[in-house]
Scaffold this active site. Structure first.
Site, mmCIF file in Angstrom:
data_model
loop_
_atom_site.group_PDB
_atom_site.id
_atom_site.type_symbol
_atom_site.label_atom_id
_atom_site.label_comp_id
_atom_site.label_asym_id
_atom_site.label_seq_id
_atom_site.Cartn_x
_atom_site.Cartn_y
_atom_site.Cartn_z
ATOM 1 N N GLU A 435 0.831 -1.224 0.000
ATOM 2 C CA GLU A 435 0.000 0.000 0.000
ATOM 3 C C GLU A 435 0.852 1.254 0.000
ATOM 4 O O GLU A 435 0.514 2.250 0.622
ATOM 5 C CB GLU A 435 -0.903 -0.026 1.243
HETATM 6 C C1 LIG Z 1 2.137 -9.676 0.661
HETATM 7 C C2 LIG Z 1 2.036 -8.582 -0.363
HETATM 8 C C3 LIG Z 1 0.795 -8.221 -0.843
HETATM 9 C C4 LIG Z 1 0.691 -7.235 -1.830
HETATM 10 N N1 LIG Z 1 -0.542 -6.946 -2.361
HETATM 11 C C5 LIG Z 1 -0.618 -6.148 -3.458
HETATM 12 C C6 LIG Z 1 -1.854 -5.992 -4.175
HETATM 13 O O1 LIG Z 1 -2.902 -6.518 -3.780
HETATM 14 N N2 LIG Z 1 -1.847 -5.258 -5.302
HETATM 15 C C7 LIG Z 1 -0.727 -4.660 -5.785
HETATM 16 O O2 LIG Z 1 -0.790 -4.028 -6.825
HETATM 17 N N3 LIG Z 1 0.465 -4.773 -5.134
HETATM 18 C C8 LIG Z 1 0.541 -5.509 -3.987
HETATM 19 N N4 LIG Z 1 1.745 -5.662 -3.325
HETATM 20 C C9 LIG Z 1 2.919 -4.988 -3.845
HETATM 21 C C10 LIG Z 1 3.387 -3.833 -2.978
HETATM 22 O O3 LIG Z 1 2.481 -2.765 -3.027
HETATM 23 C C11 LIG Z 1 4.805 -3.452 -3.443
HETATM 24 O O4 LIG Z 1 5.659 -4.505 -3.015
HETATM 25 C C12 LIG Z 1 5.266 -2.127 -2.888
HETATM 26 O O5 LIG Z 1 4.527 -1.078 -3.452
HETATM 27 C C13 LIG Z 1 6.750 -1.873 -3.146
HETATM 28 O O6 LIG Z 1 7.121 -2.150 -4.464
HETATM 29 P P1 LIG Z 1 8.382 -3.117 -4.740
HETATM 30 O O7 LIG Z 1 8.191 -4.332 -3.941
HETATM 31 O O8 LIG Z 1 8.540 -3.249 -6.195
HETATM 32 O O9 LIG Z 1 9.620 -2.329 -4.122
HETATM 33 P P2 LIG Z 1 10.441 -1.152 -4.844
HETATM 34 O O10 LIG Z 1 9.512 -0.123 -5.359
HETATM 35 O O11 LIG Z 1 11.429 -1.742 -5.779
HETATM 36 O O12 LIG Z 1 11.214 -0.521 -3.604
HETATM 37 C C14 LIG Z 1 12.366 -1.108 -2.998
HETATM 38 C C15 LIG Z 1 12.789 -0.221 -1.829
HETATM 39 O O13 LIG Z 1 13.140 1.070 -2.336
HETATM 40 C C16 LIG Z 1 12.389 2.076 -1.695
HETATM 41 N N5 LIG Z 1 12.070 3.131 -2.647
HETATM 42 C C17 LIG Z 1 11.553 3.004 -3.897
HETATM 43 N N6 LIG Z 1 11.379 4.213 -4.430
HETATM 44 C C18 LIG Z 1 11.781 5.120 -3.514
HETATM 45 C C19 LIG Z 1 11.846 6.532 -3.461
HETATM 46 N N7 LIG Z 1 11.430 7.296 -4.472
HETATM 47 N N8 LIG Z 1 12.318 7.106 -2.340
HETATM 48 C C20 LIG Z 1 12.702 6.373 -1.280
HETATM 49 N N9 LIG Z 1 12.681 5.036 -1.270
HETATM 50 C C21 LIG Z 1 12.214 4.422 -2.368
HETATM 51 C C22 LIG Z 1 11.124 1.391 -1.199
HETATM 52 O O14 LIG Z 1 10.557 2.091 -0.109
HETATM 53 C C23 LIG Z 1 11.664 0.014 -0.820
HETATM 54 O O15 LIG Z 1 12.170 0.062 0.480
HETATM 55 C C24 LIG Z 1 1.853 -6.591 -2.306
HETATM 56 C C25 LIG Z 1 3.108 -6.941 -1.782
HETATM 57 C C26 LIG Z 1 3.217 -7.923 -0.838
HETATM 58 C C27 LIG Z 1 4.572 -8.303 -0.335
#
Ligand SMILES: Cc1cc2nc3c(=O)[nH]c(=O)nc-3n(C[C@H](O)[C@H](O)[C@H](O)COP(=O)(O)OP(=O)(O)OC[C@H]3O[C@@H](n4cnc5c(N)ncnc54)[C@H](O)[C@@H]3O)c2cc1C
Length: 573
Positions: A435
């Protein structure tokens, strides 16, 4: 292992004595009939349902988990029956409009229900967790034809819904999403692409699943403005199956009761929701509702962890507590040792303040929807925009870190499965990530909201808090001074930010924590004005966490201010 039991008397105390919610709600024509007795009745019934039906399924949800085989997902034992009972009893439709098949009750009751559900069984609660947001999204953005087909099914929870945003290379940065939507001659679209991490993408809880999917039209510009929103059902109204497949579910650290799915859209025929290129706008309706729900998950999970630790601390004896005699062979309760009291009272302080803030935010959502006064609505918008990311971030952080402190109260017994506390810590971890990660929440607060309007809305929020502090209390003077410091810090950052593009991003987390501590302080001062001699066990129940807040939580404000000051000064020189 003791299962979580909702303590509705504490929740009712916050609702009535701290927030005066029944009177505020009854002043709105939409809720003129919602008297305190009705609210109490709903709360008691919700507590009963959660305690008796949902809480007992938690262990199987974790140990057996959701299972995938050949594209079909089978939910853990008991989950389907509990969900069918849940929607048929009207719980998902609590705050949906009566014209859509809902009960038309205030959002605050829904917030309380979801806090209890998350505390009792986070994995199960993921299934209906996105329903209300999907309902609002369809209601406000879909065409009349789509509404006729889907709105009441989603409002009542007869069909569950998903939010399909994330892709393998597009997480926090949804503008990178590549899923394609191609227009078809009859006005519909065909969506192709892979979405990952989709909660409840496939399951056997309901007859149909409604996917809300972000995708890009052929002529769309790159970035977030090129995204449109589409509604893809698992089954079409004629009963045929859409070309949406669940290719896998993830093996996770926790939350095993919720299938996290890889979803493949293979030219799936669908309809657009809202205007082309406005997909993120429409999706924000859903994401904002979901952020409050995730904050409530944090509050609920921390309460569940505290309940377990508190019960254990009242049974387990080790060593003599300071000030007690030293007779051989005698030992005091764990809960009498100051180090353990500190843990327990500190978590209680977070949970109680969390409730005040979350329920107040839900009340503000009701004002946005139902107040007829433009100034009231604007103030409510300001509260929700600023307080929601703060709550999402700090209460999910606290659920994991404070939950881990609660595990510490068990010593080695917390690390083994028997007591169920380790499951809470594992389950809670993800709420800091999904989220919008907590880092993204901090950027949303400081960069997109506070600095974007030169601190105006933050100052308006601080005015509201300052005018709402009890006048005489000594603690109020300290709270006023922190509010003043926060105003200065906002100004300092606004002045220094143009000289260093990275500054606001470096201090965003410290700023969010500082705002959170001011809110916590305000919430506790409100709690204390609600406590009087008639409040049950006023001395221990409310005074100990209030003391813990001032001893162990609020001092963090000085540290966060110092970090921000130091970063701003470094830019200035
Ligand atoms: C159990 C689970 C359920 C989920 N359910 C859903 C769902 O129902 N629908 C859906 O669409 N998604 C869902 N997600 C996905 C979730 O929303 C994403 O994992 C999340 O938004 C982060 O994206 P990412 O994992 O690609 O991490 P990334 O975006 O690659 O980020 C990696 C790290 O870098 C940091 N980062 C990235 N950009 C910046 C920035 N500009 N400034 C500072 N820090 C930054 C992040 O905070 C994080 O710590 C789910 C994930 C999990 C694990």
């Amino acid at each position: 292992m003791n299962a979580y039991q909702p303590r509705t008397d504490d929740m009712q105390f916050v609702l009535s004595r701290v927030l005066n919610a029944p009177a505020q709600l009854q002043a709105l024509p939409a809720f003129a009939e919602v008297d305190p007795e009705l609210m109490q009745q709903v709360l008691d019934e919700a507590g009963k349902f959660v305690g008796e039906v949902i809480a007992p399924l938690k262990r199987d949800g974790d140990e057996i988990g959701a299972q995938w085989k050949d594209g079909v997902v089978t939910m853990p034992p008991g989950f389907k029956h509990a969900y069918q009972t849940f929607w048929q009893s009207g719980w998902p439709a609590l705050s949906a409009s009566t014209e859509d098949g809902g009960q038309g009750l205030p959002s605050v009751l829904e917030a309380m229900l979801y806090e209890m559900l998350s505390a009792a069984n986070h994995g199960w609660t993921m299934a209906p967790g996105l329903l209300h947001g999907a309902y609002e999204c369809i209601k406000h953005h879909a065409s009349d034809e789509l509404k006729a087909l889907y709105l009441d099914k989603v409002a009542t929870g007869e069909w569950l819904a998903t939010m399909c945003l994330t892709e393998p290379h597009a997480g926090s940065d949804l503008g990178l999403a590549r899923t394609k939507a191609v227009p078809l001659p009859d006005g519909q679209y065909a969506v192709s692409g892979t979405k990952i991490f989709i909660s409840g993408g496939e399951h056997d809880l309901t007859d149909n699943i409604v996917h809300l999917v972000l995708a890009r039209l052929p002529d769309a510009p790159p970035g977030p403005k090129g995204l449109s929103l589409f509604l893809v059902p698992k089954f079409y109204p004629d009963g045929s199956r859409s070309r949406v497949h669940c290719d896998r579910i993830e093996e996770k650290m926790g939350l095993h009761g919720s299938p996290t799915c890889v979803m493949r859209f293979d030219e799936a025929v669908c309809d657009i929701v809202g205007e082309p290129g406005k997909g993120l706008n429409a999706m924000f309706v859903m994401m904002n509702a979901a952020r409050l729900h995730v904050a409530l998950q944090g509050i609920g999970l921390l309460d569940a962890a505290w309940q377990k630790a508190d019960a254990y601390a009242q049974e387990r004896r080790q060593m003599r507590a300071p000030g007690k005699g030293r007779s051989a062979g005698e030992a005091d309760l764990i809960g009498e040792h100051p180090a353990m009291r500190r843990i327990l009272d500190t978590q209680r302080a977070w949970v109680d303040a969390g409730r005040v803030l979350a329920y107040r935010t839900a009340l503000e959502l009701d004002l946005i929807k139902h107040s007829q006064d433009a100034a009231t609505q604007a103030a409510a918008q300001c509260w929700c925009a600023l307080v929601t990311p703060v709550m999402k971030s700090v209460f999910t952080h606290q659920a994991f870190h404070g939950g881990s402190d609660c595990l510490q109260v068990f010593g080695g017994h917390g690390y083994v499965r028997e007591w169920g506390i380790e499951q809470i810590v594992r389950d809670a971890r993800v709420a800091m990530i999904y989220e919008g990660t907590n880092e993204i929440q901090a950027i949303d607060l400081l960069v997109r909201k506070v600095l974007a309007d030169g601190g105006q809305s933050m100052n308006a929020l601080l005015d509201t808090l300052a005018s709402d502090l009890p006048p005489a209390a000594h603690a109020s003077a300290a709270a006023q001074s922190r509010i003043q410091t926060l105003r200065s810090l906002t100004e300092r950052i606004a002045q220094a930010a143009p000289k260093d593009a990275a500054l606001a991003f470096r201090v965003a987390d410290d700023y969010l924590r500082a705002v959170a501590l001011v809110l916590m302080d305000w919430a506790w001062l409100r709690i204390e004005t609600g406590v009087d001699a008639d409040t049950p066990q006023a001395d221990t129940r409310w005074l100990s966490p209030a003391k813990a807040l001032r001893s162990w939580v609020l001092p963090e404000f000085s540290m966060r201010s110092a970090i921000i000051e130091q970063q701003c000064s470094a830019v200035a020189h």
